[in-house]
Design a protein around this motif. Structure first.
Motif, PDB file in Angstrom:
ATOM      1  N   TYR A 265       1.057  -1.628  -0.173  1.00 32.36           N
ATOM      2  CA  TYR A 265      -0.262   0.030   0.318  1.00 32.36           C
ATOM      3  C   TYR A 265       1.027   1.186  -0.332  1.00 32.36           C
ATOM      4  CZ  TYR A 265      -4.246   2.707   0.837  1.00 32.36           C
ATOM      5  OH  TYR A 265      -5.061   3.802   1.041  1.00 32.36           O
TER       6      TYR A 265
ATOM      7  N   GLU B 159      -6.929   2.322  -6.447  1.00 32.22           N
ATOM      8  CA  GLU B 159      -6.711   1.652  -7.357  1.00 32.22           C
ATOM      9  C   GLU B 159      -5.337   2.824  -8.176  1.00 32.22           C
ATOM     10  OE1 GLU B 159      -7.381  -1.628  -9.406  1.00 32.22           O
ATOM     11  OE2 GLU B 159      -8.637  -2.499  -7.778  1.00 32.22           O
TER      12      GLU B 159
ATOM     13  N   THR C 151      -0.183  -2.422  -5.377  1.00 31.57           N
ATOM     14  CA  THR C 151      -1.578  -2.447  -4.839  1.00 31.57           C
ATOM     15  C   THR C 151      -3.063  -1.572  -4.703  1.00 31.57           C
ATOM     16  OG1 THR C 151      -2.204  -4.084  -3.312  1.00 31.57           O
ATOM     17  CG2 THR C 151      -1.687  -5.044  -5.752  1.00 31.57           C
ATOM     18  N   ARG C 152      -2.716  -0.617  -4.077  1.00 28.00           N
ATOM     19  CA  ARG C 152      -3.283   0.169  -2.908  1.00 28.00           C
ATOM     20  C   ARG C 152      -2.540   1.186  -3.078  1.00 28.00           C
ATOM     21  NH1 ARG C 152      -9.005  -0.515  -4.150  1.00 28.00           N
ATOM     22  NH2 ARG C 152      -9.489   1.553  -2.690  1.00 28.00           N
TER      23      ARG C 152
END
Ligand code: ADP
Ligand code: ADP
Length: 224
Positions: A31, A216, A201-202
């Motif tokens: 993240y 995203e 991924t985020r």
């Protein structure tokens, strides 16, 4: 197991409001917390690591209340600060062995196994007998990861890790982080758009203590 941040605010004694009502839900994986210098990233990272208290808000990691259960947090957290302080006269192997002892691994043979695995994972096996004082910035960062991994953390907090790394070291370091992201929550703070676009991924964007955007990362962001 998510890291959940609810309405966290922090104002420093000088009146500077570093975080304004920050709320985020961070799932396992990589993240990214992206923002310019002074945005509040380090403040949030230190609060999540239990090193600083917010003025308001709630933080939980799975069923751990981060603000109150310090001992439980310590057992599940790996924190890599912006500048990992090292003992320059110690070798990588000796210092890691020492930290492993502090971590409670009492038997020397057990420590040797753990230390070797971590030095190999972080690509420092070849330089294990060198003094940390002679390490490059990237080597120090990777040593910091080895130390942070000693406790098998479920949450890894990494604050501006690529600042000051040369391009080859940066790629090597980011690859190491993405391996970790397969096992746990890795929260990466950075002001470099590509770090987030390539790996995470985020992501969330923070500016002046406020979350502006969460979602995203667009691969196109890398083209900016
Ligand atoms: P970032 O990590 O995104 O660069 P910081 O969390 O370090 O941001 O800082 C956020 C804001 O809070 C900045 O304006 C910074 O100058 C201020 N700040 C950080 N630490 C302190 C402190 N100990 N006392 C007062 N102000 C601080
Ligand atoms: P960052 O790169 O995260 O913005 P800084 O270089 O701003 O970090 O800050 C380094 C240290 O100085 C941190 O421990 C931070 O808390 C502290 N600090 C930053 N800004 C201030 C400030 N305005 N007053 C007091 N301490 C500060």
């Amino acid at each position: 197991m998510d890291l959940t941040i609810r309405n966290v605010s922090k104002t420093y004694a000088n009146g500077k409001q570093a975080l304004r009502n920050v709320s985020l839900t961070i799932p396992p994986g990589m993240y990214g917390l992206l923002g310019p210098n002074g945005a509040g990233k380090s403040t949030l990272m230190r609060i999540l690591a239990g090193l600083q208290q917010p003025d308001a808000g709630e933080i939980s990691l799975g069923d751990i209340d981060v603000r109150r259960q310090k001992e439980a947090l310590r057992r599940t957290l790996g924190y890599l600060p912006q500048e990992f302080g090292v003992y320059p006269k110690s070798t990588a192997e000796d210092l890691l062995d020492y930290f492993a002892m502090l971590e409670g691994i009492a038997r020397r043979a057990d420590r040797r196994q753990v230390v070797e695995a971590l030095l190999r994972q972080t690509n420092l096996w070849e330089v294990r007998r060198q003094k940390l004082g002679g390490f490059s910035g990237g080597m120090k960062q990777r040593f910091g990861v080895a130390v942070a991994l000693l406790g098998n953390p479920r949450l890894m907090i990494v604050d501006e890790p690529t600042a000051g790394l040369d391009p080859a070291e940066r790629v090597r370091f980011l690859n190491l982080l993405s391996e970790l992201g397969e096992q746990s929550v890795v929260l990466l703070s950075t002001h470099i758009v590509e770090d987030v676009a390539e790996l995470c991924t985020r992501m969330a964007i923070i500016n002046q203590g406020e979350i502006l955007l969460e979602g995203e990362p667009l691969r196109e962001v890398a083209e900016l």
